[in-house]
Write a protein that holds these residues in place. Structure first.
Motif, PDB file in Angstrom:
ATOM      1  N   TYR A 173      77.115  36.418  -2.584  1.00  0.00           N
ATOM      2  CA  TYR A 173      76.826  36.031  -3.900  1.00  0.00           C
ATOM      3  C   TYR A 173      78.274  36.396  -4.764  1.00  0.00           C
ATOM      4  O   TYR A 173      78.667  35.555  -5.568  1.00  0.00           O
ATOM      5  CB  TYR A 173      75.688  36.560  -4.669  1.00  0.00           C
ATOM      6  N   THR A 174      78.903  37.614  -4.426  1.00  0.00           N
ATOM      7  CA  THR A 174      79.859  38.031  -4.985  1.00  0.00           C
ATOM      8  C   THR A 174      81.186  36.801  -4.819  1.00  0.00           C
ATOM      9  O   THR A 174      81.782  36.292  -5.646  1.00  0.00           O
ATOM     10  CB  THR A 174      80.488  39.496  -4.634  1.00  0.00           C
ATOM     11  N   ILE A 211      80.403  33.223  -6.411  1.00  0.00           N
ATOM     12  CA  ILE A 211      80.507  33.412  -7.761  1.00  0.00           C
ATOM     13  C   ILE A 211      81.916  33.521  -8.208  1.00  0.00           C
ATOM     14  O   ILE A 211      82.523  32.625  -9.121  1.00  0.00           O
ATOM     15  CB  ILE A 211      79.670  34.471  -8.469  1.00  0.00           C
ATOM     16  N   PHE A 260      68.645  37.822  -7.064  1.00  0.00           N
ATOM     17  CA  PHE A 260      69.232  36.572  -6.568  1.00  0.00           C
ATOM     18  C   PHE A 260      68.405  35.224  -7.020  1.00  0.00           C
ATOM     19  O   PHE A 260      69.088  34.112  -7.421  1.00  0.00           O
ATOM     20  CB  PHE A 260      69.157  36.528  -4.790  1.00  0.00           C
ATOM     21  N   GLU A 284      67.691  35.434 -11.423  1.00  0.00           N
ATOM     22  CA  GLU A 284      69.013  35.494 -12.526  1.00  0.00           C
ATOM     23  C   GLU A 284      69.563  34.271 -12.406  1.00  0.00           C
ATOM     24  O   GLU A 284      71.026  34.197 -12.000  1.00  0.00           O
ATOM     25  CB  GLU A 284      69.874  36.698 -12.304  1.00  0.00           C
ATOM     26  N   SER A 285      69.190  33.199 -12.657  1.00  0.00           N
ATOM     27  CA  SER A 285      69.717  31.993 -12.548  1.00  0.00           C
ATOM     28  C   SER A 285      71.094  31.752 -13.088  1.00  0.00           C
ATOM     29  O   SER A 285      72.030  31.070 -12.507  1.00  0.00           O
ATOM     30  CB  SER A 285      68.851  30.658 -12.934  1.00  0.00           C
ATOM     31  N   THR A 296      73.249  33.546 -10.296  1.00  0.00           N
ATOM     32  CA  THR A 296      73.011  33.299  -8.914  1.00  0.00           C
ATOM     33  C   THR A 296      72.869  31.736  -8.639  1.00  0.00           C
ATOM     34  O   THR A 296      72.814  31.417  -7.629  1.00  0.00           O
ATOM     35  CB  THR A 296      72.055  34.036  -8.099  1.00  0.00           C
ATOM     36  N   GLY A 324      70.438  27.908  -5.773  1.00  0.00           N
ATOM     37  CA  GLY A 324      71.616  28.618  -5.161  1.00  0.00           C
ATOM     38  C   GLY A 324      73.104  28.120  -5.756  1.00  0.00           C
ATOM     39  O   GLY A 324      73.124  27.437  -6.698  1.00  0.00           O
ATOM     40  N   GLU A 375      71.476  30.755  -0.898  1.00  0.00           N
ATOM     41  CA  GLU A 375      70.490  30.730  -1.876  1.00  0.00           C
ATOM     42  C   GLU A 375      69.680  31.890  -1.399  1.00  0.00           C
ATOM     43  O   GLU A 375      69.998  32.572  -0.505  1.00  0.00           O
ATOM     44  CB  GLU A 375      69.638  29.344  -1.664  1.00  0.00           C
ATOM     45  N   PRO A 376      68.641  32.250  -2.295  1.00  0.00           N
ATOM     46  CA  PRO A 376      68.130  33.776  -1.982  1.00  0.00           C
ATOM     47  C   PRO A 376      67.635  34.002  -0.605  1.00  0.00           C
ATOM     48  O   PRO A 376      67.549  35.143  -0.050  1.00  0.00           O
ATOM     49  CB  PRO A 376      67.321  34.009  -2.921  1.00  0.00           C
TER      50      PRO A 376
END
Lengths: 319, 247
Positions: A71-72, A75, A128, A131-132, A135, A140, A230-231
């Motif tokens: 995710y880092t 993003i 994940f 917190e839309s 993330t 996703g 995606e999570p």
């Protein structure tokens, strides 16, 4: 372990990475993807092997760190942050969280610790998913670009293998240093280790933090590989899968994660005709393996290689 | 000059059980102090209080005149206090040589320097010397877990000396060591005391071993010191005979 054998294990790991690179040149795109996935999984499994196999601290949180790394990168990349910086950021965030996760290990051990680490995986998964704003939630983040000049499948495969080679060398260096000896001491007898001046608290936190950081590196490689995060890939099942890779390959063996990750990547492909039932066969094979060779596939192979005639007990010390 | 180790009015209670009940003593530099007493007299609890394994209920422990009560074992070790355990405590998956290097490595430089320095932390020579002293050289590359009990006992003791400690606390070092090894083991401990200038506190049930090794002996019964003096004096003390020797 002698220096020669230690050098041998590094040569074995680098040889496997080189072989994967050469093999990728002749494979179809899906085969190249699988080899890249092997490299990504291996980095995460190396991290878990350090925490669990060498330092003896059980962790079911490795999927969370892979997710944080992924995710880092997902993003930060669209904001123009270079891939290398996103990779380092993912590793640094995971390292910091790994230190925090290490604190419970100073108090609880065994399955109690497993439950604590499991809680982090669950917490990370919820972040994940919910917190839309950050993330993308269940939808996703898509269209994650691969860094130039590694935009093609083969090119990105080289990047994954290159990072795996660097990680392999770094961890090999760490394990042959006094830190590696201290990690083993932590696993085998923390009370005795403390009486010899080993700072059990510091090394426990380091074992968690370094293992977590490698999970972050793995995640940073994963995001541009699949180009969509995606999570669900970072839920508990993936932590258990990484644990299997370490155990099947050989917990506490340098080459164990390479073999364990290979099994985890290839077995579903080989058993594809069984559809979802392949998990039943996989589980049965793992149980049989652990009964026959609790030290994993690498331990089994090593045992076979060094099998010698019986009757060489250590000679009594001569005063 | 202040004693190397001093216990002042140490108490350790477990509920209503007074395992250590007001023990005070001092150990002078280069002294070999024997601690004897029947099973359950409080010797091991006293050791654990001195070594930071458990916190005393009250009282103080001083090392070179500095209060070290409640310090963690690793911190005490870095201040020059080393120990052996009643039960074997070697690292079975490390070789004999690596066990010895591990025993000294945390005293060499900072942690970061150790990471980027030599794999043996520069202690290869010291480990070889220690193996020579304890007659372990021929076992150097073997895993510690593959050694006999007596060999592991020797390794356990050798590890206690790797960091050049000022004070070594030995918990039943003669336990399980065969008679052939025992005499040589005693001579090695004497040599370490004379040459390295280390001070010893020895818990031991083997009376011959204690009486022939120690320069002073204290006897503990029911958490209290009941005798303190030269080995011969303590051996003849009627209270000791009644409490410990049982005749």
């Amino acid at each position: 372990m002698t220096a020669v054998r230690q050098a041998g294990t590094l040569a074995g790991a680098l040889g496997a990475i080189l072989a994967a690179g050469l093999l990728a040149q002749g494979l179809a795109p899906y085969g190249v993807y699988l080899l890249s996935l092997w490299a990504v999984y291996t980095v995460a499994a190396i991290g878990l092997n350090l925490t669990l196999g060498y330092a003896g601290q059980i962790s079911l949180a490795q999927a969370a760190f892979v997710g944080i790394g992924a995710y880092t990168t997902a993003i930060l990349l669209p904001h123009g942050v270079p891939f290398g910086a996103t990779l380092l950021a993912g590793a640094a965030i995971s390292f910091a969280l790994g230190v925090l996760l290490g604190f419970p290990a100073l108090r609880v051990q065994g399955h109690y610790l497993a439950f604590v680490t499991l809680a982090l995986t669950t917490l990370a998964f919820l972040v994940f998913r919910n917190e839309s704003w950050l993330t993308g939630g269940v939808g996703g983040i898509s269209h994650i670009a691969r860094p130039a000049p590694f935009t093609s499948g083969r090119g990105y495969n080289l990047l994954c293998l290159g990072v795996l080679a660097l990680v392999s060398f770094a961890v090999w260096w760490l394990l042959r240093s006094p830190w590696g000896r201290a990690f083993v001491a932590l696993r085998e007898n923390p009370v005795r280790a403390a009486s010899l001046g080993v700072d059990v608290r510091a090394y426990t936190l380091l074992a968690f933090a370094i293992g977590a950081a490698l999970g972050g590196v793995s995640g940073a490689l994963y995001a541009p590989l699949v180009q969509y995060v995606e999570p669900s890939p970072f839920a508990l099942a993936f932590s258990l899968s990484l644990l299997m890779m370490v155990v099947v390959g050989g917990s506490g063996s340098f080459l164990g994660p390479y073999v364990g990750a290979l099994v985890a990547v290839l077995l579903p492909e080989w058993l594809r005709f069984l559809h979802d039932y392949y998990l039943v066969l996989y589980a049965a094979l793992v149980i049989l393996l652990l009964i026959a060779a609790p030290e994993g596939l690498v331990g089994l192979a090593a045992k076979g290689l060094r099998r010698r005639p019986q009757g060489h007990p250590a000679a009594e010390a001569k005063p | 000059m202040s004693p190397v180790l001093e216990a002042r009015e140490l108490h350790r209670h477990f509920g209503g059980v007074k395992a250590v009940n007001g023990i005070s003593f001092a150990v002078a530099e280069r002294e070999i102090l024997g601690v004897i007493g029947p099973n359950g007299s409080g010797k091991s609890t006293l050791f654990n209080c001195l070594l930071g394994q458990i916190a005393p209920s009250s009282g103080r422990v001083l090392l070179d005149g500095v209060d070290v009560t409640g310090l963690r074992p690793s911190e005490l070790n870095r201040r020059g206090v080393s120990r052996t355990f009643q039960l074997l405590q070697v690292f079975p998956q490390l070789s004999v040589r690596e066990n010895l290097i591990l025993a000294g490595q945390e005293h060499v430089g900072g942690r970061i320097r150790r990471l980027f320095g030599r794999p043996d932390a520069g202690l290869g020579g010291a480990a070889d010397h220690m193996m020579e002293l304890f007659r372990l050289t021929h076992l150097s590359a073997l895993l510690a877990g593959s050694l006999s009990y007596g060999q592991q006992k020797l390794l356990d003791a050798a590890m206690a000396f790797m960091a050049g400690p000022r004070l070594v606390l030995l918990d039943e070092p003669a336990g399980g060591v065969n008679l052939t090894l025992l005499g040589a083991f005693r001579e090695r401990l004497r040599a370490m005391n004379a040459e390295a200038g280390a001070t010893f506190v020895v818990i031991e049930h083997n009376m011959d071993f204690v009486m022939s090794l120690c320069s002073r002996v204290i006897c503990i019964a029911e958490g209290r010191i009941i005798a303190d003096g030269l080995p011969g004096e303590v051996r003849e003390n009627p209270e000791v005979i009644e409490a410990y020797l049982g005749h």
